[in-house]
Design a protein around this motif. Structure first.
Motif, PDB file in Angstrom:
ATOM      1  N   ASP A  80       0.856  -1.184   0.000  1.00 26.12           N
ATOM      2  CA  ASP A  80       0.000   0.000   0.000  1.00 26.12           C
ATOM      3  C   ASP A  80       0.892   1.233   0.000  1.00 26.12           C
ATOM      4  OD1 ASP A  80      -2.199  -1.667   2.295  1.00 26.12           O
ATOM      5  OD2 ASP A  80      -2.377  -1.481   0.114  1.00 26.12           O
ATOM      6  N   GLY A  81       0.768   2.048  -1.019  1.00 25.20           N
ATOM      7  CA  GLY A  81       1.598   3.245  -1.095  1.00 25.20           C
ATOM      8  C   GLY A  81       3.039   2.886  -1.432  1.00 25.20           C
ATOM      9  N   GLY A  82       3.960   3.742  -0.972  1.00 26.96           N
ATOM     10  CA  GLY A  82       5.373   3.481  -1.184  1.00 26.96           C
ATOM     11  C   GLY A  82       5.945   4.225  -2.381  1.00 26.96           C
ATOM     12  N   VAL A  83       7.253   4.451  -2.332  1.00 30.21           N
ATOM     13  CA  VAL A  83       8.003   5.027  -3.450  1.00 30.21           C
ATOM     14  C   VAL A  83       9.226   4.148  -3.696  1.00 30.21           C
ATOM     15  CG1 VAL A  83       7.281   7.425  -3.120  1.00 30.21           C
ATOM     16  CG2 VAL A  83       9.253   6.567  -1.863  1.00 30.21           C
ATOM     17  N   SER A  86       3.241   6.840   6.895  1.00 32.39           N
ATOM     18  CA  SER A  86       3.248   6.243   5.563  1.00 32.39           C
ATOM     19  C   SER A  86       3.759   7.225   4.524  1.00 32.39           C
ATOM     20  CB  SER A  86       1.837   5.783   5.181  1.00 32.39           C
ATOM     21  OG  SER A  86       0.965   6.898   5.112  1.00 32.39           O
ATOM     22  N   VAL A  87       4.316   6.678   3.451  1.00 34.26           N
ATOM     23  CA  VAL A  87       4.836   7.459   2.329  1.00 34.26           C
ATOM     24  C   VAL A  87       4.268   6.883   1.045  1.00 34.26           C
ATOM     25  CG1 VAL A  87       6.888   8.070   1.014  1.00 34.26           C
ATOM     26  CG2 VAL A  87       6.972   8.096   3.504  1.00 34.26           C
ATOM     27  N   SER A  88       3.564   7.723   0.282  1.00 32.68           N
ATOM     28  CA  SER A  88       2.972   7.263  -0.979  1.00 32.68           C
ATOM     29  C   SER A  88       3.475   8.031  -2.186  1.00 32.68           C
ATOM     30  CB  SER A  88       1.438   7.375  -0.917  1.00 32.68           C
ATOM     31  OG  SER A  88       0.907   6.563   0.106  1.00 32.68           O
ATOM     32  N   THR A  89       4.071   9.202  -1.953  1.00 33.13           N
ATOM     33  CA  THR A  89       4.573  10.022  -3.055  1.00 33.13           C
ATOM     34  C   THR A  89       5.922  10.608  -2.672  1.00 33.13           C
ATOM     35  OG1 THR A  89       3.542  12.070  -2.272  1.00 33.13           O
ATOM     36  CG2 THR A  89       2.212  10.648  -3.705  1.00 33.13           C
TER      37      THR A  89
END
Length: 473
Positions: free
Chosen positions: A403-406, A435-438
């Motif tokens: 879920d998410g991530g870079v 969390s990190v998504s971008t």
């Protein structure tokens, strides 16, 4: 055991042969004495001072932040005395004095040095080898190439002869004159170890690598060839200990003078801007794109308002050459683009969908620092962590079951990320339990992190989740 007794005449002959051989060998080594006599008057010691707010702690004398075990360093002397009665408490001001080197390039008072030598200086004092001292002013500086142009109010100054750094060859003898640890006009020598080196965060400089001994105070000083011509400006070393270890790096004089001319004429430097985010082409990527071998710069993303997007370039294009100059690796591209003036058109050789093609693009001007482009702001904000990341699409997230991530695309040697064990190809999903998504989210998280405290960072690697401890300096 029998002892061999030789006649005295034979001993004399043998001694003559050995002595003659040693003398011949000595004659083959370079002699720098005349070079130093001619050049020393044009080399200067640069002392700067500035007042800063003291935040506590006591950096090592001359080596602030030397707990980093392995890093490329801009190198110049740094002395940080605490004013009497201040005691080094928090919030107290102090005067910081730094030492560097430089050299005269014109009789009417222009002097070249490194930008980091005079950065944020309140006062700059230039001292010549005849003990004259003059106050200097900064005409302009360019942090991207680490070049600063100074001026002093004087005429008929001794100048140095400039050479051609494009004509250098690996293995050639070179010498440096500077002020290591404040010892004025110290001379060291060695050979050119390599050419066109790219260092972290210095994409616009094809460094000259040498084994000339460079230490704090040498920064900004000249590097000479055997003809006594300046062919470089000593700027950085690679060190594990904080001292010289045989790897020194100089800015080619041709690059330096191009910058100096712009600083003198315009007060700033204009360089071409393409508006792309790039990544290296690995062996597997080269195979997947139908290439015989790795090379070029892969466009991972484009600024939608940048010259590349307007010129028809696409994400997934691999730039192989700029105006017939080969892009051997991704780090070569910024250097080639930066040499071209804004508004000029460049011809780019590309690989797209397995086919070679060419596109002509009119370059833009590098955006102002207060209005950064997407790729510039992204690189700047991630410099503290020491990574280059790219966003991943929904299909990749589904395949990796995250879920998410870079995606981590590059890790700077010696950075906080490298020391934590982060690798290219890792999927970074959270930092400090957020969390990190971008890439933008990552930048915001990193900017808010404290210094010198272990932070948990969660990764996905090879289908497995793992945590690493990150500590920022």
């Amino acid at each position: 055991m029998k002892r061999l007794i030789l006649p005295a005449t034979l001993w004399l002959c043998l001694l003559f042969v050995v002595t003659a051989g040693s003398a011949a060998q000595a004659r083959d080594l370079p002699d720098f004495t005349q070079l130093v006599k001619d050049a020393a008057p044009g080399v200067v010691n640069i002392a700067t001072s500035r007042t800063i707010e003291r935040r506590g702690g006591s950096p090592l004398h001359g080596f602030e932040g030397q707990d980093i075990p392995e890093i490329f360093r801009h190198f110049f002397g740094d002395r940080s005395p605490v004013p009497p009665g201040h005691g080094g408490g928090r919030g107290r001001s102090q005067e910081r004095q730094s030492l560097g080197s430089g050299f005269v390039i014109s009789e009417d008072g222009y002097i070249l040095t490194n930008a980091h030598v005079v950065e944020d200086a309140d006062e700059i004092l230039v001292r010549f080898n005849d003990r004259r001292e003059m106050a200097a002013e900064v005409v302009g500086s360019d942090p991207k190439t680490d070049i600063a142009l100074l001026s002093v109010d004087a005429d008929d100054l001794p100048t140095l002869t400039l050479g051609d750094s494009d004509a250098l060859e690996v293995g050639a003898w070179v010498a440096a004159i500077g002020s290591p640890f404040g010892f004025d006009h110290s001379v060291t020598s060695g050979i050119i170890s390599a050419m066109n080196r790219t260092l972290p965060r210095d994409a616009y400089v094809p460094f000259i690598q040498t084994d000339v001994a460079i230490n704090p105070g040498n920064s900004g000083g000249p590097l000479f060839n055997l003809d006594g011509e300046v062919i470089g400006i000593n700027s950085q070393i690679f060190t594990r200990s904080g001292g010289f270890m045989g790897l020194s790096f100089a800015i080619p004089i041709n690059v330096a003078m191009d910058v100096a001319d712009q600083l003198r004429d315009e007060g700033r430097v204009d360089r071409g801007w393409l508006g792309v985010m790039i990544q290296p082409v690995s062996r597997d990527l080269a195979e997947s794109f139908g290439m015989d071998k790795p090379g070029g710069a892969l466009i991972a993303d484009l600024d939608p308002d940048g010259p590349a997007a307007k010129g028809g370039l696409q994400a997934g294009d691999i730039i192989l050459a700029v105006n017939d100059q080969e892009v051997t690796r991704s780090s070569t591209l910024p250097r080639l683009i930066g040499r071209v003036a804004p508004d000029e058109t460049v011809e780019l050789s590309l690989m797209r969908d397995g086919e070679k093609m060419t596109e002509k693009v009119a370059l833009g001007s590098w955006p102002d620092s207060d209005q950064p482009s997407r790729d510039q702001s992204r690189n700047d904000s991630q410099a503290r962590l020491g990574v280059e990341v790219g966003e991943i699409d929904d299909a990749l997230r589904e395949r990796l079951n995250v879920d998410g991530g870079v995606e981590v695309r590059d890790v700077e040697p010696g950075s906080a990320a490298a020391r934590a064990g982060i690798r290219p190809g890792d999927i970074l999903v959270s930092i400090d339990h957020q969390s990190v998504s971008t890439a933008k989210e990552l930048s915001e998280r990193v900017e808010a992190l404290p210094d010198d405290r272990a932070i948990p960072l969660r990764l996905y690697r090879d289908g497995r989740s793992l945590f690493v401890a990150l500590r920022l300096d």
